[in-house]
Design a protein around this motif. Sequence first.
Motif, PDB file in Angstrom:
ATOM      1  N   VAL A  18      -8.587  -6.738 -13.421  1.00  0.00           N
ATOM      2  CA  VAL A  18      -7.762  -7.245 -14.519  1.00  0.00           C
ATOM      3  C   VAL A  18      -8.125  -6.474 -15.791  1.00  0.00           C
ATOM      4  CG1 VAL A  18      -7.222  -9.242 -15.968  1.00  0.00           C
ATOM      5  CG2 VAL A  18      -7.508  -9.527 -13.494  1.00  0.00           C
ATOM      6  N   TYR A  19      -7.138  -6.014 -16.487  1.00  0.00           N
ATOM      7  CA  TYR A  19      -7.370  -5.215 -17.688  1.00  0.00           C
ATOM      8  C   TYR A  19      -6.396  -5.634 -18.785  1.00  0.00           C
ATOM      9  CZ  TYR A  19      -3.175  -2.635 -16.332  1.00  0.00           C
ATOM     10  OH  TYR A  19      -1.887  -2.295 -16.004  1.00  0.00           O
ATOM     11  N   THR A  20      -6.677  -5.178 -19.990  1.00  0.00           N
ATOM     12  CA  THR A  20      -5.811  -5.483 -21.134  1.00  0.00           C
ATOM     13  C   THR A  20      -4.789  -4.377 -21.302  1.00  0.00           C
ATOM     14  OG1 THR A  20      -7.624  -6.655 -22.221  1.00  0.00           O
ATOM     15  CG2 THR A  20      -5.753  -6.006 -23.596  1.00  0.00           C
ATOM     16  N   GLY A  21      -3.512  -4.740 -21.242  1.00  0.00           N
ATOM     17  CA  GLY A  21      -2.441  -3.761 -21.366  1.00  0.00           C
ATOM     18  C   GLY A  21      -2.238  -3.294 -22.792  1.00  0.00           C
ATOM     19  N   PRO A  22      -1.342  -2.334 -22.996  1.00  0.00           N
ATOM     20  CA  PRO A  22      -1.127  -1.761 -24.329  1.00  0.00           C
ATOM     21  C   PRO A  22      -0.634  -2.754 -25.372  1.00  0.00           C
ATOM     22  CG  PRO A  22       0.552  -1.012 -22.756  1.00  0.00           C
ATOM     23  CD  PRO A  22      -0.511  -1.676 -21.969  1.00  0.00           C
ATOM     24  N   ASN A  23       0.012  -3.812 -24.937  1.00  0.00           N
ATOM     25  CA  ASN A  23       0.506  -4.823 -25.881  1.00  0.00           C
ATOM     26  C   ASN A  23      -0.444  -6.004 -26.015  1.00  0.00           C
ATOM     27  OD1 ASN A  23       0.881  -5.901 -23.386  1.00  0.00           O
ATOM     28  ND2 ASN A  23       3.009  -6.520 -23.697  1.00  0.00           N
ATOM     29  N   GLY A  24      -1.662  -5.853 -25.451  1.00  0.00           N
ATOM     30  CA  GLY A  24      -2.674  -6.897 -25.570  1.00  0.00           C
ATOM     31  C   GLY A  24      -2.636  -7.958 -24.490  1.00  0.00           C
ATOM     32  N   THR A  25      -1.683  -7.869 -23.559  1.00  0.00           N
ATOM     33  CA  THR A  25      -1.602  -8.856 -22.480  1.00  0.00           C
ATOM     34  C   THR A  25      -2.488  -8.441 -21.309  1.00  0.00           C
ATOM     35  OG1 THR A  25       0.305  -7.718 -21.494  1.00  0.00           O
ATOM     36  CG2 THR A  25       0.753  -9.470 -23.091  1.00  0.00           C
ATOM     37  N   LYS A  26      -2.972  -9.426 -20.585  1.00  0.00           N
ATOM     38  CA  LYS A  26      -3.797  -9.170 -19.415  1.00  0.00           C
ATOM     39  C   LYS A  26      -2.914  -8.838 -18.220  1.00  0.00           C
ATOM     40  CE  LYS A  26      -7.916 -10.074 -21.154  1.00  0.00           C
ATOM     41  NZ  LYS A  26      -9.007  -9.083 -21.188  1.00  0.00           N
ATOM     42  N   MET A  27      -3.380  -7.867 -17.425  1.00  0.00           N
ATOM     43  CA  MET A  27      -2.640  -7.441 -16.247  1.00  0.00           C
ATOM     44  C   MET A  27      -3.629  -7.140 -15.125  1.00  0.00           C
ATOM     45  SD  MET A  27       0.004  -4.793 -18.129  1.00  0.00           S
ATOM     46  CE  MET A  27       1.034  -4.625 -16.677  1.00  0.00           C
ATOM     47  N   TRP A  28      -3.158  -7.301 -13.879  1.00  0.00           N
ATOM     48  CA  TRP A  28      -3.962  -6.911 -12.714  1.00  0.00           C
ATOM     49  C   TRP A  28      -3.455  -5.581 -12.201  1.00  0.00           C
ATOM     50  CZ3 TRP A  28      -2.785  -8.145  -7.094  1.00  0.00           C
ATOM     51  CH2 TRP A  28      -3.819  -7.686  -6.266  1.00  0.00           C
ATOM     52  N   ASP A  29      -4.374  -4.671 -11.872  1.00  0.00           N
ATOM     53  CA  ASP A  29      -3.958  -3.336 -11.441  1.00  0.00           C
ATOM     54  C   ASP A  29      -3.365  -3.315 -10.035  1.00  0.00           C
ATOM     55  OD1 ASP A  29      -6.178  -3.499  -9.742  1.00  0.00           O
ATOM     56  OD2 ASP A  29      -7.414  -2.117 -10.911  1.00  0.00           O
ATOM     57  N   ASP A  64      -5.384 -20.943 -10.662  1.00  0.00           N
ATOM     58  CA  ASP A  64      -5.878 -20.665 -12.020  1.00  0.00           C
ATOM     59  C   ASP A  64      -4.703 -20.162 -12.857  1.00  0.00           C
ATOM     60  OD1 ASP A  64      -7.541 -20.289 -14.163  1.00  0.00           O
ATOM     61  OD2 ASP A  64      -8.579 -18.542 -13.348  1.00  0.00           O
ATOM     62  N   LEU A  65      -3.830 -21.068 -13.198  1.00  0.00           N
ATOM     63  CA  LEU A  65      -2.510 -20.704 -13.713  1.00  0.00           C
ATOM     64  C   LEU A  65      -2.510 -20.152 -15.133  1.00  0.00           C
ATOM     65  CD1 LEU A  65      -0.453 -23.705 -12.314  1.00  0.00           C
ATOM     66  CD2 LEU A  65      -0.467 -21.348 -11.479  1.00  0.00           C
ATOM     67  N   GLN A  66      -3.516 -20.470 -15.937  1.00  0.00           N
ATOM     68  CA  GLN A  66      -3.510 -20.044 -17.331  1.00  0.00           C
ATOM     69  C   GLN A  66      -4.064 -18.631 -17.522  1.00  0.00           C
ATOM     70  OE1 GLN A  66      -1.916 -22.080 -19.451  1.00  0.00           O
ATOM     71  NE2 GLN A  66      -1.629 -23.344 -17.620  1.00  0.00           N
ATOM     72  N   LYS A  67      -4.508 -18.005 -16.447  1.00  0.00           N
ATOM     73  CA  LYS A  67      -5.134 -16.692 -16.527  1.00  0.00           C
ATOM     74  C   LYS A  67      -4.492 -15.730 -15.532  1.00  0.00           C
ATOM     75  CE  LYS A  67      -8.355 -18.232 -19.385  1.00  0.00           C
ATOM     76  NZ  LYS A  67      -8.552 -17.749 -20.764  1.00  0.00           N
ATOM     77  N   VAL A  68      -4.767 -14.445 -15.719  1.00  0.00           N
ATOM     78  CA  VAL A  68      -4.352 -13.431 -14.751  1.00  0.00           C
ATOM     79  C   VAL A  68      -5.494 -13.249 -13.761  1.00  0.00           C
ATOM     80  CG1 VAL A  68      -3.709 -11.025 -14.407  1.00  0.00           C
ATOM     81  CG2 VAL A  68      -2.853 -12.279 -16.399  1.00  0.00           C
ATOM     82  N   CYS A  69      -5.194 -13.423 -12.502  1.00  0.00           N
ATOM     83  CA  CYS A  69      -6.219 -13.319 -11.463  1.00  0.00           C
ATOM     84  C   CYS A  69      -6.164 -11.959 -10.772  1.00  0.00           C
ATOM     85  CB  CYS A  69      -6.036 -14.427 -10.431  1.00  0.00           C
ATOM     86  SG  CYS A  69      -6.272 -16.083 -11.089  1.00  0.00           S
ATOM     87  N   GLY A  70      -7.326 -11.533 -10.310  1.00  0.00           N
ATOM     88  CA  GLY A  70      -7.432 -10.289  -9.559  1.00  0.00           C
ATOM     89  C   GLY A  70      -8.309 -10.508  -8.336  1.00  0.00           C
ATOM     90  N   ILE A  71      -9.229  -9.584  -8.118  1.00  0.00           N
ATOM     91  CA  ILE A  71     -10.103  -9.643  -6.950  1.00  0.00           C
ATOM     92  C   ILE A  71     -11.291 -10.560  -7.225  1.00  0.00           C
ATOM     93  CG2 ILE A  71     -11.575  -8.302  -5.386  1.00  0.00           C
ATOM     94  CD1 ILE A  71      -8.572  -7.766  -5.099  1.00  0.00           C
ATOM     95  N   GLY A  72     -11.533 -11.479  -6.307  1.00  0.00           N
ATOM     96  CA  GLY A  72     -12.696 -12.352  -6.340  1.00  0.00           C
ATOM     97  C   GLY A  72     -13.513 -12.154  -5.072  1.00  0.00           C
ATOM     98  N   PRO A  73     -14.514 -12.984  -4.841  1.00  0.00           N
ATOM     99  CA  PRO A  73     -15.369 -12.807  -3.664  1.00  0.00           C
ATOM    100  C   PRO A  73     -14.812 -13.407  -2.377  1.00  0.00           C
ATOM    101  CG  PRO A  73     -16.180 -14.628  -4.980  1.00  0.00           C
ATOM    102  CD  PRO A  73     -15.013 -14.038  -5.739  1.00  0.00           C
ATOM    103  N   GLY A  74     -13.738 -14.193  -2.463  1.00  0.00           N
ATOM    104  CA  GLY A  74     -13.259 -14.928  -1.296  1.00  0.00           C
ATOM    105  C   GLY A  74     -12.805 -14.068  -0.127  1.00  0.00           C
ATOM    106  N   LEU A  75     -11.950 -13.085  -0.395  1.00  0.00           N
ATOM    107  CA  LEU A  75     -11.455 -12.240   0.698  1.00  0.00           C
ATOM    108  C   LEU A  75     -12.546 -11.352   1.291  1.00  0.00           C
ATOM    109  CD1 LEU A  75      -7.808 -11.197  -0.246  1.00  0.00           C
ATOM    110  CD2 LEU A  75      -8.568 -12.436   1.779  1.00  0.00           C
ATOM    111  N   PRO A  76     -13.374 -10.681   0.468  1.00  0.00           N
ATOM    112  CA  PRO A  76     -14.464  -9.909   1.089  1.00  0.00           C
ATOM    113  C   PRO A  76     -15.449 -10.785   1.848  1.00  0.00           C
ATOM    114  CG  PRO A  76     -14.614  -9.824  -1.318  1.00  0.00           C
ATOM    115  CD  PRO A  76     -13.287 -10.414  -0.983  1.00  0.00           C
ATOM    116  N   PHE A  77     -15.641 -12.028   1.409  1.00  0.00           N
ATOM    117  CA  PHE A  77     -16.464 -12.970   2.161  1.00  0.00           C
ATOM    118  C   PHE A  77     -15.882 -13.191   3.555  1.00  0.00           C
ATOM    119  CE2 PHE A  77     -16.680 -17.482   3.434  1.00  0.00           C
ATOM    120  CZ  PHE A  77     -18.043 -17.648   3.614  1.00  0.00           C
TER     121      PHE A  77
END
Length: 252
Positions: A18-29, A64-77
């Motif tokens: 998850v990163y901050t885009g050019p307009n300041g919004t959070k995005m997942w790559d 986690d609806l109020q945030k942008v989600c990306g990779i967590g530990p669940g799938l690699p687990f």
Amino acid sequence: MEVFILSGQSNMAGRGGVYTGPNGTKMWDGVVPEQCRVPPGAVLRLNADGSWKEATAPLHHDIDLQKVCGIGPGLPFAARLLERGGPRHIGLVPCAVGATAIDEWDTTGRLYQQMISRTKRALQTPGTRLQALLWYQGESDADTAEHAATYATKFTKLMRAVRHDLDHKDLPIFQVAITCADSVEITPYRDEVRRAQLGTELPHCYVVDAQGLELQADGLHLTPKAQVILGGRLADAYLLHSMHSSGGKYDF
């Protein structure tokens, strides 16, 4: 199908990639590491509506609806469990919500009730068995000395309630000891929370340390690479516990 609860705050929900885009919004790559890929039908996730679907990243996108989600530990687990001869069918129950302190997981509150109700819904499926709770939370309690000092007591009370309400008195709990950069100003009592986590005396509670894993630019959230490593560590801890409990053997 063996069921695992994924709970806590943002690093469990996943901010890897998850990163901050050019307009300041959070995005997942949108990049999913190879170590998160699992065979079709082997790993399911309980969606927000209570139905089982193929587990794909981000696991917490509808929780986690109020945030942008990306990779967590669940799938690699889950992928590591499959790789090393663990359960052949895995059900993940995402419950983590970012920026939540342990007080917000009080047994009378919405987050706790949602976690319990979602888990009970998952276990209504014939052939399911609850195997463990994976818990990664504590950064929000590293903000004051008082919060850090009371963390251990509140954590123990919370986990005992989970075991009681799910009728699983020895439910294995795998807690992640938090990590963040020294430069993060909102976690001045990080080390105090870590000591509470590493020193837990709750029976059947095992600690996996995130210290030293790679952090994203914010100094608070794990990178996708770090989440893959953490998921693997959690899986190995679970398999080691299972081996000791049953006398079985896994391909370490």
